[in-house]
Design a protein around this motif. Structure first.
Motif, PDB file in Angstrom:
ATOM      1  N   ILE A 178       2.739  -3.156   1.908  1.00 15.95           N
ATOM      2  CA  ILE A 178       3.313  -4.441   1.536  1.00 15.95           C
ATOM      3  C   ILE A 178       3.459  -4.421   0.020  1.00 15.95           C
ATOM      4  CG2 ILE A 178       2.953  -6.925   1.486  1.00 15.95           C
ATOM      5  CD1 ILE A 178       1.133  -6.517   3.975  1.00 15.95           C
ATOM      6  N   VAL A 179       4.679  -4.643  -0.467  1.00 17.45           N
ATOM      7  CA  VAL A 179       4.940  -4.625  -1.909  1.00 17.45           C
ATOM      8  C   VAL A 179       4.898  -6.054  -2.426  1.00 17.45           C
ATOM      9  CG1 VAL A 179       6.581  -3.988  -3.699  1.00 17.45           C
ATOM     10  CG2 VAL A 179       6.359  -2.565  -1.656  1.00 17.45           C
ATOM     11  N   TYR A 180       4.091  -6.265  -3.466  1.00 19.09           N
ATOM     12  CA  TYR A 180       3.970  -7.581  -4.082  1.00 19.09           C
ATOM     13  C   TYR A 180       4.802  -7.620  -5.356  1.00 19.09           C
ATOM     14  CZ  TYR A 180       0.231  -8.446  -0.739  1.00 19.09           C
ATOM     15  OH  TYR A 180      -0.479  -8.613   0.422  1.00 19.09           O
ATOM     16  N   ASN A 181       4.246  -8.061  -6.434  1.00 20.21           N
ATOM     17  CA  ASN A 181       5.001  -8.261  -7.674  1.00 20.21           C
ATOM     18  C   ASN A 181       5.121  -6.986  -8.504  1.00 20.21           C
ATOM     19  OD1 ASN A 181       2.154  -8.686  -7.915  1.00 20.21           O
ATOM     20  ND2 ASN A 181       2.483  -9.324 -10.011  1.00 20.21           N
ATOM     21  N   GLU A 182       6.110  -6.995  -9.400  1.00 23.50           N
ATOM     22  CA  GLU A 182       6.314  -5.894 -10.331  1.00 23.50           C
ATOM     23  C   GLU A 182       5.276  -5.994 -11.443  1.00 23.50           C
ATOM     24  OE1 GLU A 182       9.576  -4.776 -13.658  1.00 23.50           O
ATOM     25  OE2 GLU A 182      10.375  -5.193 -11.662  1.00 23.50           O
ATOM     26  N   LEU A 183       4.611  -4.876 -11.746  1.00 21.63           N
ATOM     27  CA  LEU A 183       3.603  -4.846 -12.807  1.00 21.63           C
ATOM     28  C   LEU A 183       4.174  -4.358 -14.128  1.00 21.63           C
ATOM     29  CD1 LEU A 183       0.579  -3.373 -10.824  1.00 21.63           C
ATOM     30  CD2 LEU A 183       1.040  -5.765 -11.369  1.00 21.63           C
ATOM     31  N   GLY A 184       5.165  -3.516 -14.056  1.00 21.30           N
ATOM     32  CA  GLY A 184       5.756  -2.982 -15.277  1.00 21.30           C
ATOM     33  C   GLY A 184       6.896  -2.041 -14.955  1.00 21.30           C
ATOM     34  N   ALA A 185       7.669  -1.719 -15.980  1.00 20.12           N
ATOM     35  CA  ALA A 185       8.806  -0.824 -15.801  1.00 20.12           C
ATOM     36  C   ALA A 185       8.978   0.025 -17.039  1.00 20.12           C
ATOM     37  CB  ALA A 185      10.077  -1.620 -15.536  1.00 20.12           C
ATOM     38  N   GLY A 186       9.433   1.231 -16.811  1.00 19.17           N
ATOM     39  CA  GLY A 186       9.739   2.143 -17.896  1.00 19.17           C
ATOM     40  C   GLY A 186      11.194   2.554 -17.805  1.00 19.17           C
ATOM     41  N   SER A 187      11.542   3.634 -18.472  1.00 19.80           N
ATOM     42  CA  SER A 187      12.935   4.069 -18.466  1.00 19.80           C
ATOM     43  C   SER A 187      13.352   4.668 -17.133  1.00 19.80           C
ATOM     44  CB  SER A 187      13.165   5.083 -19.581  1.00 19.80           C
ATOM     45  OG  SER A 187      12.336   6.212 -19.379  1.00 19.80           O
ATOM     46  N   SER A 188      12.400   5.186 -16.357  1.00 16.89           N
ATOM     47  CA  SER A 188      12.780   5.838 -15.104  1.00 16.89           C
ATOM     48  C   SER A 188      11.948   5.413 -13.895  1.00 16.89           C
ATOM     49  CB  SER A 188      12.669   7.356 -15.270  1.00 16.89           C
ATOM     50  OG  SER A 188      11.348   7.695 -15.639  1.00 16.89           O
ATOM     51  N   VAL A 205       9.401   2.144 -11.914  1.00 14.20           N
ATOM     52  CA  VAL A 205       8.938   0.759 -11.828  1.00 14.20           C
ATOM     53  C   VAL A 205       7.626   0.785 -11.060  1.00 14.20           C
ATOM     54  CG1 VAL A 205       9.446  -1.568 -10.997  1.00 14.20           C
ATOM     55  CG2 VAL A 205      11.306  -0.098 -11.770  1.00 14.20           C
ATOM     56  N   VAL A 206       6.638   0.026 -11.534  1.00 11.19           N
ATOM     57  CA  VAL A 206       5.324  -0.012 -10.888  1.00 11.19           C
ATOM     58  C   VAL A 206       5.135  -1.387 -10.249  1.00 11.19           C
ATOM     59  CG1 VAL A 206       2.837   0.217 -11.217  1.00 11.19           C
ATOM     60  CG2 VAL A 206       4.399   1.584 -12.599  1.00 11.19           C
ATOM     61  N   TYR A 207       4.736  -1.361  -8.972  1.00 10.65           N
ATOM     62  CA  TYR A 207       4.506  -2.584  -8.216  1.00 10.65           C
ATOM     63  C   TYR A 207       3.051  -2.638  -7.758  1.00 10.65           C
ATOM     64  CZ  TYR A 207       9.588  -2.658  -7.703  1.00 10.65           C
ATOM     65  OH  TYR A 207      10.939  -2.663  -7.948  1.00 10.65           O
ATOM     66  N   LYS A 208       2.559  -3.842  -7.567  1.00 12.86           N
ATOM     67  CA  LYS A 208       1.268  -4.042  -6.927  1.00 12.86           C
ATOM     68  C   LYS A 208       1.539  -4.040  -5.433  1.00 12.86           C
ATOM     69  CE  LYS A 208      -2.638  -7.224  -6.795  1.00 12.86           C
ATOM     70  NZ  LYS A 208      -3.161  -8.497  -7.335  1.00 12.86           N
ATOM     71  N   GLY A 209       0.708  -3.339  -4.675  1.00 16.69           N
ATOM     72  CA  GLY A 209       0.918  -3.253  -3.237  1.00 16.69           C
ATOM     73  C   GLY A 209      -0.396  -3.174  -2.485  1.00 16.69           C
ATOM     74  N   ARG A 210      -0.266  -3.188  -1.181  1.00 19.89           N
ATOM     75  CA  ARG A 210      -1.441  -3.113  -0.320  1.00 19.89           C
ATOM     76  C   ARG A 210      -1.038  -2.393   0.955  1.00 19.89           C
ATOM     77  NH1 ARG A 210      -3.225  -6.260   3.819  1.00 19.89           N
ATOM     78  NH2 ARG A 210      -1.614  -7.824   3.437  1.00 19.89           N
ATOM     79  N   LYS A 211      -1.890  -1.489   1.419  1.00 18.22           N
ATOM     80  CA  LYS A 211      -1.636  -0.818   2.683  1.00 18.22           C
ATOM     81  C   LYS A 211      -1.902  -1.801   3.807  1.00 18.22           C
ATOM     82  CE  LYS A 211      -2.288   3.506   5.043  1.00 18.22           C
ATOM     83  NZ  LYS A 211      -2.763   4.873   4.905  1.00 18.22           N
ATOM     84  N   LYS A 212      -1.013  -1.866   4.769  1.00 17.95           N
ATOM     85  CA  LYS A 212      -1.164  -2.790   5.890  1.00 17.95           C
ATOM     86  C   LYS A 212      -2.468  -2.502   6.621  1.00 17.95           C
ATOM     87  CE  LYS A 212       3.737  -3.533   6.659  1.00 17.95           C
ATOM     88  NZ  LYS A 212       4.881  -3.315   7.558  1.00 17.95           N
ATOM     89  N   GLY A 213      -3.194  -3.543   6.943  1.00 15.86           N
ATOM     90  CA  GLY A 213      -4.454  -3.396   7.662  1.00 15.86           C
ATOM     91  C   GLY A 213      -5.656  -3.197   6.767  1.00 15.86           C
ATOM     92  N   THR A 214      -5.453  -3.207   5.452  1.00 16.17           N
ATOM     93  CA  THR A 214      -6.565  -3.056   4.512  1.00 16.17           C
ATOM     94  C   THR A 214      -6.560  -4.225   3.535  1.00 16.17           C
ATOM     95  OG1 THR A 214      -5.321  -1.803   2.868  1.00 16.17           O
ATOM     96  CG2 THR A 214      -6.385  -0.536   4.625  1.00 16.17           C
ATOM     97  N   LEU A 215      -7.648  -4.354   2.794  1.00 10.52           N
ATOM     98  CA  LEU A 215      -7.759  -5.415   1.801  1.00 10.52           C
ATOM     99  C   LEU A 215      -7.604  -4.913   0.373  1.00 10.52           C
ATOM    100  CD1 LEU A 215     -10.744  -7.408   3.329  1.00 10.52           C
ATOM    101  CD2 LEU A 215      -8.317  -7.920   3.492  1.00 10.52           C
ATOM    102  N   GLY A 216      -7.672  -3.612   0.166  1.00  7.81           N
ATOM    103  CA  GLY A 216      -7.609  -3.051  -1.176  1.00  7.81           C
ATOM    104  C   GLY A 216      -6.183  -2.941  -1.698  1.00  7.81           C
ATOM    105  N   PHE A 217      -6.015  -3.234  -2.974  1.00  9.08           N
ATOM    106  CA  PHE A 217      -4.712  -3.134  -3.617  1.00  9.08           C
ATOM    107  C   PHE A 217      -4.524  -1.759  -4.247  1.00  9.08           C
ATOM    108  CE2 PHE A 217      -5.428  -7.722  -3.609  1.00  9.08           C
ATOM    109  CZ  PHE A 217      -4.227  -8.149  -3.051  1.00  9.08           C
TER     110      PHE A 217
END
Length: 84
Positions: free
Chosen positions: A5-15, A17-29
């Motif tokens: 599950i992809v949540y919000n964008e954390l940052g971006a560079g020239s090539s 993009v980093v997103y906050k996410g979570r594997k389905k069925g788990t609680l850890g990000f």
């Protein structure tokens, strides 16, 4: 990428993009790094090196995926204002 599950964008560079996410069925990000297919030579080398590293001061690499348009790396999410 259907396992994440992809949540919000954390940052971006020239090539990438980093997103906050979570594997389905788990609680850890995790951090999901999205890069274009043009980055494949660089990213495969990065994946090879990171998969061999296991140290408490190095961000942990979990897995990577290739979709039709992007390459995705799943790495440890580091919270806080800086990686210092």
């Amino acid at each position: 990428m259907e396992n994440y599950i992809v949540y919000n964008e954390l940052g971006a560079g020239s090539s990438c993009v980093v997103y906050k996410g979570r594997k389905k069925g788990t609680l850890g990000f995790v951090a999901l790094i999205s890069a274009g297919k043009a980055m494949k030579p660089f990213l495969t080398n990065h994946v090879y090196i990171c998969s061999k590293l296991h140290h408490p001061n190095v961000v942990s690499f979990y897995e990577w995926y290739e979709t039709n348009t992007h390459l995705w790396c799943v790495v440890e999410l580091c919270t806080g204002p800086s990686l210092r």
